[in-house]
Motif scaffolding. Structure first.
Motif, short mmCIF file in Angstrom:
data_model
loop_
_atom_site.label_atom_id
_atom_site.label_comp_id
_atom_site.label_asym_id
_atom_site.label_seq_id
_atom_site.Cartn_x
_atom_site.Cartn_y
_atom_site.Cartn_z
N SER A 23 0.97 -1.07 -0.02
CA SER A 23 -0.05 0.29 -0.28
C SER A 23 0.92 1.49 0.15
CB SER A 23 -1.10 0.02 1.14
OG SER A 23 -0.37 0.39 2.71
N GLY A 24 1.88 1.21 -0.21
CA GLY A 24 3.12 2.21 -0.09
C GLY A 24 3.33 2.95 0.93
N CYS A 25 3.72 2.43 2.50
CA CYS A 25 3.43 2.39 3.14
C CYS A 25 5.00 3.19 3.75
CB CYS A 25 3.50 1.98 4.42
SG CYS A 25 2.81 0.56 4.37
#
Length: 60
Positions: A23-25
């Motif tokens: 999720s692109g943390c």
């Protein structure tokens, strides 16, 4: 058993593919691992300089 006062550094554990949620943390587990790996490699290089008798470093 005698503990070494200068033990060989231990490589960080590589995250599993399922550890990243994708999720692109801001700080991804893969990013954290890369930073830990770079730090480990620097520690290992310094340790190897102090212990040339230890031979080639283990692959990560």
């Amino acid at each position: 058993m005698t503990l070494s006062p200068d033990p060989r550094p231990i490589a960080p554990e590589k995250p599993l593919p399922t550890d990243c949620c994708g999720s692109g943390c801001t700080v991804c587990v893969n990013d954290a691992y890369q930073e830990e790996l770079e730090h480990y490699e620097a520690l290992l290089a310094a340790w190897m300089a102090r212990h040339p008798e230890a031979g080639a470093p283990e692959s990560t």
